[in-house]
Design an enzyme around this catalytic site. Structure first.
Site, PDB file in Angstrom:
ATOM      1  CE1 TYR A  37      -3.790  -2.247   0.075  1.00 61.14           C
ATOM      2  CE2 TYR A  37      -3.144  -2.896   2.290  1.00 61.14           C
ATOM      3  CZ  TYR A  37      -3.948  -3.063   1.174  1.00 61.14           C
ATOM      4  OH  TYR A  37      -4.904  -4.036   1.160  1.00 61.14           O
ATOM      5  NE  ARG A 101      19.963  -9.854  23.241  1.00 61.12           N
ATOM      6  CZ  ARG A 101      19.139 -10.348  22.328  1.00 61.12           C
ATOM      7  NH1 ARG A 101      19.629 -10.796  21.172  1.00 61.12           N
ATOM      8  NH2 ARG A 101      17.834 -10.371  22.531  1.00 61.12           N
ATOM      9  CG  ASP A 103      18.599  -0.141  19.562  1.00 60.35           C
ATOM     10  OD1 ASP A 103      19.037   0.206  20.672  1.00 60.35           O
ATOM     11  OD2 ASP A 103      17.504   0.294  19.105  1.00 60.35           O
ATOM     12  CB  THR A 127      21.493   8.871  27.147  1.00 58.49           C
ATOM     13  OG1 THR A 127      20.976   7.611  27.564  1.00 58.49           O
ATOM     14  CG2 THR A 127      20.346   9.767  26.717  1.00 58.49           C
ATOM     15  CB  SER A 128      20.132   4.889  24.030  1.00 56.12           C
ATOM     16  OG  SER A 128      21.183   4.033  24.404  1.00 56.12           O
ATOM     17  CG  HIS A 175     -32.839   9.341  11.640  1.00 58.55           C
ATOM     18  ND1 HIS A 175     -32.382   9.236  12.930  1.00 58.55           N
ATOM     19  CD2 HIS A 175     -33.416  10.565  11.556  1.00 58.55           C
ATOM     20  CE1 HIS A 175     -32.675  10.335  13.607  1.00 58.55           C
ATOM     21  NE2 HIS A 175     -33.292  11.171  12.781  1.00 58.55           N
ATOM     22  CB  SER A 305     -18.006 -10.165  -8.049  1.00 60.04           C
ATOM     23  OG  SER A 305     -18.330 -11.470  -7.601  1.00 60.04           O
ATOM     24  NE  ARG A 345      12.544   4.211  27.790  1.00 61.29           N
ATOM     25  CZ  ARG A 345      13.361   4.274  26.745  1.00 61.29           C
ATOM     26  NH1 ARG A 345      14.561   4.773  26.890  1.00 61.29           N
ATOM     27  NH2 ARG A 345      12.990   3.808  25.573  1.00 61.29           N
TER      28      ARG A 345
END
Length: 477
Positions: A37, A101, A103, A127-128, A175, A305, A345
């Site tokens: 998509y 371990r 990233d 920091t990360s 309606h 269809s 955090r």
């Protein structure tokens, strides 16, 4: 002799068309948001290439700022980093992450592998979340910048449609029952007004995004204060410089380790609201397609269809509704994430955000692209609309007929009772016999109404029942 199409079909059934690497891609799940998509630009915005090259740019911004404020960082080190921004060894990074371990540290090591001279100053004081959160904010901003022109195009196409059919009368529905007439263009303006509200909301969400900047492990900037030997002014200036290099005007004044996850709520709330708008528009189009009054574009060779060859299903509108439902639900993720972030955090935000943020923007992207296609090719059937009006207008015109009779000297209550009886007789023909609405024929045949017969056609002119609908279409929002 085989036709070209038959030859292509036969070729597609032969073995050896793809490399083993490509074939392997079909052995694992692929998100249809990307594989089926979303646009290339939005898919790239959430790609690993964009993410990790942005991390490297952020490390360069940090190094440039620290150098300008007096830390011992050389031009040579910065030039080495700049020369390797796009040279990402994804295989090495994956191996490092499996080993460490972590990233961010995996990509620090991968970057230092190709920048040995700069190895000692990459990620200095950070920091990360310096790379993680700041990159997310950049990606959110860029995502809005991709969506806003697409939304503007949808609004433009729909505005053209509304103008074209500003005066074409059509049954209104409340309606989902026939109500007072409106015009095809006026109904489109209901859709337009909601889309304009979405435009305002998306612009606000983008413009109010700020940068996390350089805040340190718990948001106190302690590591940078230590680097600059207690010089608060230099820490503030570094924050400002990095923010400016990243293309932002302001930072969040305070953060924990991360920027407040309420920012994600703001971003996904406006996208979910857009989803609600698109769902409403496309549901209306689907209902109108059932009435055969308006249809979305249908290609020459399109199949509606596999079993019923005559069908013209509103598949684009159905796709929009399907994806819009998903988009509307995604705001629940940041709502729950923000609610359960403990103190400065917790890491239980991370995996959820990898999915929810990307999916919201990818879904909004394809929904807008599909809706643009629908709006550009809407087909209106005036004769069908006119027939539906003829079936219902006699009932709607009864009040006008009563007023016209009173003006000729008739009694309002007597006239009301006459029309009530004739209306019920006509309704019985429609509902019990499946016939056409013959109320007007019954009125013409009743001598009581002879004083207004010359003006009956004027009283039944659909244009006199649409009020100010055409004028409202041409009113600026």
């Amino acid at each position: 002799m085989r036709t070209a199409r038959a030859a292509m079909a036969a070729d597609s059934c032969t073995d050896g068309g793809f490399s083993a690497e490509v074939e392997a891609e079909f052995l694992k799940y692929r998100s249809p948001l990307v594989s089926r998509y979303a646009s290339k630009e939005m898919a790239y915005n959430f790609s690993d290439r964009k993410k990790f090259s942005t991390w490297r740019k952020l490390w360069i911004y940090l190094a440039k700022g620290e150098q300008a404020l007096g830390l011992p960082i050389t031009d040579e080190q910065i030039q080495e980093m700049e020369a390797n921004v796009e040279k990402i060894d994804f295989k090495l990074a994956a191996e490092e992450e499996k080993r460490l371990r972590h990233d961010v540290m995996a990509h620090v090591h991968t970057f230092t592998h190709c920048c040995p001279k700069a190895a000692g100053i990459i990620h200095l004081g950070a920091t990360s979340c310096y790379v993680g959160d700041n990159t997310d904010l950049i990606v959110l901003r860029d995502g809005f910048n991709i969506l806003l022109p697409k939304l503007a195009r949808v609004i433009s196409r729909l505005a053209d449609f509304a103008e074209k059919y500003a005066t074409l009368p059509t049954l209104g529905f409340t309606h989902y029952q026939p109500a007072q007439l409106t015009t095809v263009g006026k109904r489109a303006c209901l859709w337009l007004q909601d889309l304009c509200m979405d435009m305002r909301n998306l612009q606000r969400a983008r413009d109010e995004l700020r940068f996390r900047g350089v805040k340190g492990t718990t948001g106190t900037q302690a590591s940078f204060l230590q680097l600059f030997e207690g010089n608060h002014e230099k820490v503030e200036e570094l924050d400002r410089m990095v923010t400016e290099m990243a293309g932002f005007k302001q930072t969040y004044l305070v953060t924990g380790q991360t920027y407040s996850r309420k920012v994600d709520i703001d971003s996904l709330s406006v996208l979910s609201s857009l989803g609600a708008t698109v769902h409403k528009i496309c549901t209306d189009i689907r209902l109108l397609a059932n009435l055969k009054e308006i249809e979305e574009p249908f290609e020459k060779d399109q199949i509606g269809s596999s079993a019923m060859p005559y069908k013209r299903n509103p598949m684009r509108s159905e796709r929009c509704c399907s994806l819009a439902r998903h988009l509307m639900t995604l705001v629940m993720d940041p709502l729950q994430t923000a609610a359960v972030q403990w103190f400065e955090r917790t890491l239980d935000d991370s995996a959820n955000r990898r999915i929810s943020l990307a999916e919201a923007f990818l879904t909004a992207d394809i929904v807008l692209s599909t809706l643009q296609n629908v709006c550009e090719g809407l087909v209106v059937y005036p004769k069908v609309i006119e027939r539906h009006i003829r079936h219902e207008l006699p009932f709607m015109a009864t009040e006008n007929i009563i007023m016209a009779m009173v003006k000729t000297g008739g009694n309002r209550q007597d006239c009301h009772e006459k029309i009530r009886v004739l209306s019920q007789q006509a309704a019985a023909v429609v509902k019990q016999e499946g016939g056409d609405n013959d109320l007007i024929s019954r009125i013409k045949a009743d001598p009581y109404f002879s004083p207004i017969l010359p003006q009956l056609d004027a009283l039944l002119d659909p244009d006199t029942f649409t009020g100010r609908a055409p004028q409202q279409v041409r009113t600026d929002f």
